[in-house]
Design a protein around this motif. Sequence first.
Motif, PDB file in Angstrom:
ATOM      1  N   SER A  96       0.834  -1.210   0.000  1.00  0.00           N
ATOM      2  CA  SER A  96       0.000   0.000   0.000  1.00  0.00           C
ATOM      3  C   SER A  96       0.863   1.254   0.000  1.00  0.00           C
ATOM      4  O   SER A  96       0.582   2.223  -0.718  1.00  0.00           O
ATOM      5  N   ALA A  97       1.924   1.251   0.803  1.00  0.00           N
ATOM      6  CA  ALA A  97       2.792   2.419   0.887  1.00  0.00           C
ATOM      7  C   ALA A  97       3.521   2.667  -0.429  1.00  0.00           C
ATOM      8  O   ALA A  97       3.673   3.817  -0.864  1.00  0.00           O
ATOM      9  N   LEU A  98       3.965   1.609  -1.080  1.00  0.00           N
ATOM     10  CA  LEU A  98       4.649   1.744  -2.367  1.00  0.00           C
ATOM     11  C   LEU A  98       3.702   2.287  -3.436  1.00  0.00           C
ATOM     12  O   LEU A  98       4.059   3.212  -4.186  1.00  0.00           O
ATOM     13  N   ARG A  99       2.508   1.747  -3.505  1.00  0.00           N
ATOM     14  CA  ARG A  99       1.559   2.156  -4.543  1.00  0.00           C
ATOM     15  C   ARG A  99       1.084   3.591  -4.353  1.00  0.00           C
ATOM     16  O   ARG A  99       0.726   4.265  -5.336  1.00  0.00           O
ATOM     17  N   PRO A 135       2.491   7.933  -8.834  1.00  0.00           N
ATOM     18  CA  PRO A 135       1.684   7.258  -9.867  1.00  0.00           C
ATOM     19  C   PRO A 135       2.450   6.195 -10.654  1.00  0.00           C
ATOM     20  O   PRO A 135       1.852   5.202 -11.074  1.00  0.00           O
ATOM     21  N   GLU A 136       3.763   6.384 -10.877  1.00  0.00           N
ATOM     22  CA  GLU A 136       4.539   5.373 -11.596  1.00  0.00           C
ATOM     23  C   GLU A 136       4.581   4.050 -10.838  1.00  0.00           C
ATOM     24  O   GLU A 136       4.869   3.001 -11.423  1.00  0.00           O
ATOM     25  N   ALA A 186      12.674  -9.880   1.777  1.00  0.00           N
ATOM     26  CA  ALA A 186      11.601  -9.543   0.844  1.00  0.00           C
ATOM     27  C   ALA A 186      12.128  -9.079  -0.509  1.00  0.00           C
ATOM     28  O   ALA A 186      13.303  -8.708  -0.657  1.00  0.00           O
ATOM     29  N   LEU A 187      11.221  -9.080  -1.483  1.00  0.00           N
ATOM     30  CA  LEU A 187      11.433  -8.478  -2.792  1.00  0.00           C
ATOM     31  C   LEU A 187      10.323  -7.457  -3.005  1.00  0.00           C
ATOM     32  O   LEU A 187       9.172  -7.695  -2.627  1.00  0.00           O
ATOM     33  N   ALA A 188      10.661  -6.336  -3.604  1.00  0.00           N
ATOM     34  CA  ALA A 188       9.667  -5.322  -3.953  1.00  0.00           C
ATOM     35  C   ALA A 188      10.019  -4.777  -5.317  1.00  0.00           C
ATOM     36  O   ALA A 188      11.184  -4.852  -5.750  1.00  0.00           O
ATOM     37  N   GLY A 189       9.031  -4.223  -6.012  1.00  0.00           N
ATOM     38  CA  GLY A 189       9.353  -3.648  -7.309  1.00  0.00           C
ATOM     39  C   GLY A 189       8.146  -3.222  -8.105  1.00  0.00           C
ATOM     40  O   GLY A 189       6.992  -3.442  -7.710  1.00  0.00           O
ATOM     41  N   TRP A 190       8.409  -2.616  -9.244  1.00  0.00           N
ATOM     42  CA  TRP A 190       7.390  -2.198 -10.211  1.00  0.00           C
ATOM     43  C   TRP A 190       8.089  -2.029 -11.554  1.00  0.00           C
ATOM     44  O   TRP A 190       9.274  -1.707 -11.620  1.00  0.00           O
ATOM     45  N   GLY A 191       7.378  -2.291 -12.635  1.00  0.00           N
ATOM     46  CA  GLY A 191       7.973  -2.178 -13.956  1.00  0.00           C
ATOM     47  C   GLY A 191       9.229  -3.011 -14.070  1.00  0.00           C
ATOM     48  O   GLY A 191       9.237  -4.207 -13.742  1.00  0.00           O
ATOM     49  N   ALA A 192      10.309  -2.380 -14.528  1.00  0.00           N
ATOM     50  CA  ALA A 192      11.588  -3.082 -14.690  1.00  0.00           C
ATOM     51  C   ALA A 192      12.412  -3.097 -13.408  1.00  0.00           C
ATOM     52  O   ALA A 192      13.512  -3.648 -13.388  1.00  0.00           O
ATOM     53  N   GLY A 234       3.002  15.989   0.702  1.00  0.00           N
ATOM     54  CA  GLY A 234       2.735  16.967  -0.345  1.00  0.00           C
ATOM     55  C   GLY A 234       3.467  16.704  -1.642  1.00  0.00           C
ATOM     56  O   GLY A 234       3.269  17.430  -2.625  1.00  0.00           O
ATOM     57  N   LEU A 235       4.301  15.671  -1.686  1.00  0.00           N
ATOM     58  CA  LEU A 235       5.105  15.408  -2.878  1.00  0.00           C
ATOM     59  C   LEU A 235       4.654  14.189  -3.662  1.00  0.00           C
ATOM     60  O   LEU A 235       5.395  13.703  -4.511  1.00  0.00           O
ATOM     61  N   VAL A 236       3.453  13.707  -3.409  1.00  0.00           N
ATOM     62  CA  VAL A 236       3.028  12.440  -4.007  1.00  0.00           C
ATOM     63  C   VAL A 236       3.229  12.412  -5.514  1.00  0.00           C
ATOM     64  O   VAL A 236       3.835  11.476  -6.054  1.00  0.00           O
ATOM     65  N   ARG A 237       2.766  13.397  -6.232  1.00  0.00           N
ATOM     66  CA  ARG A 237       2.864  13.375  -7.689  1.00  0.00           C
ATOM     67  C   ARG A 237       4.245  13.779  -8.195  1.00  0.00           C
ATOM     68  O   ARG A 237       4.575  13.562  -9.370  1.00  0.00           O
ATOM     69  N   GLU A 238       5.037  14.393  -7.337  1.00  0.00           N
ATOM     70  CA  GLU A 238       6.378  14.829  -7.746  1.00  0.00           C
ATOM     71  C   GLU A 238       7.499  14.074  -7.034  1.00  0.00           C
ATOM     72  O   GLU A 238       8.679  14.392  -7.225  1.00  0.00           O
ATOM     73  N   SER A 239       7.158  13.085  -6.219  1.00  0.00           N
ATOM     74  CA  SER A 239       8.163  12.458  -5.362  1.00  0.00           C
ATOM     75  C   SER A 239       9.343  11.886  -6.139  1.00  0.00           C
ATOM     76  O   SER A 239      10.504  12.113  -5.768  1.00  0.00           O
ATOM     77  N   LEU A 240       9.095  11.150  -7.207  1.00  0.00           N
ATOM     78  CA  LEU A 240      10.205  10.570  -7.967  1.00  0.00           C
ATOM     79  C   LEU A 240      11.020  11.649  -8.658  1.00  0.00           C
ATOM     80  O   LEU A 240      12.259  11.541  -8.750  1.00  0.00           O
TER      81      LEU A 240
END
Length: 297
Positions: free
Chosen positions: A50-53, A57-58, A75-81, A173-179
């Motif tokens: 939940s925290a990662l998602r 948005p990416e 553990a393993l975590a990830g998204w995309g590549a 406040g940085l959700v959409r700009e965090s990355l």
Amino acid sequence: MSIFSRFFGRKDDDTAELTGLVANPECEGRVSLQVLFPAALQVTQDGLISALRAYHPEMAEASCEVSDEVEQFFALAGWGAHVVRLVGFDAPFPAESVEACVAPAHYPQALKDEVRANASHILLYYAGHDSDPLEQYVVLAAVAGALAQFGAIAVLNESGRTSLPAAIFNDPGLVRESLEVLRNLPLTALYCGFVKYDVEGVQGTWMRTYGGGVFGIPDLAVLAEGHHEGERYSELFDQVMSYLLQSGAQMAPGHTMQIGETAFMRLRAPLAEEYFLDGPDQLLVAEIIEGHEINQA
């Protein structure tokens, strides 16, 4: 396929079906961050997913798998590549390593004392398919930001000898700009360290970076007049190292670079008596000179 096999990028057998997150066996795993906590680990698989998602948005389809076969956090975590290995321990991070990362950092002494008194930690290693070390660090920093929701107090870069408060990575406040924020962090803020230290018998203060070798670029050092020049050289080294990363240019002893209207930076190899600059990666010493000094030996 077991998480242990996928953690190391192995198949259980030649016909095993690849399901779930799988570490890339070709990834060297040199890019790493360490996340420290003030108490025993309370990270859960569903909570971390939940925290990662929610982090950006990416990462909306990020996944995580925590092993229930071992006592420590595995553990393993990830998204995309991207794939990240996580190994956690309900034990303090080694005190010597903590001090090397915390002492030169720029945040309140009270928080530094909390970090020194950490009770548990999770090691993050990039194990995905992106070959860019900067993006690998960004991915790890994002996972660290998700872990901050479980009470993390600091994020360390042991190879860079630096650290930052975990709260920096978890600003709502940085959700959409965090990355994007993580991608634009000054290199010397976390991905490479900037350390100042005095050497007995030497007038002035030595300042240097750590961690440039991870990016395939040299670290930089300078003998400054004193600690008051820290901001100047931190910014200068960040600009030079960022330029090397973006341009692919090479720097070596004897090279010069203009850094002002009349000022230049001339590079040389460390001298034999500068043994305190020794390290595992290439380092160049910067000397600030005027234009008329460029061709002088």
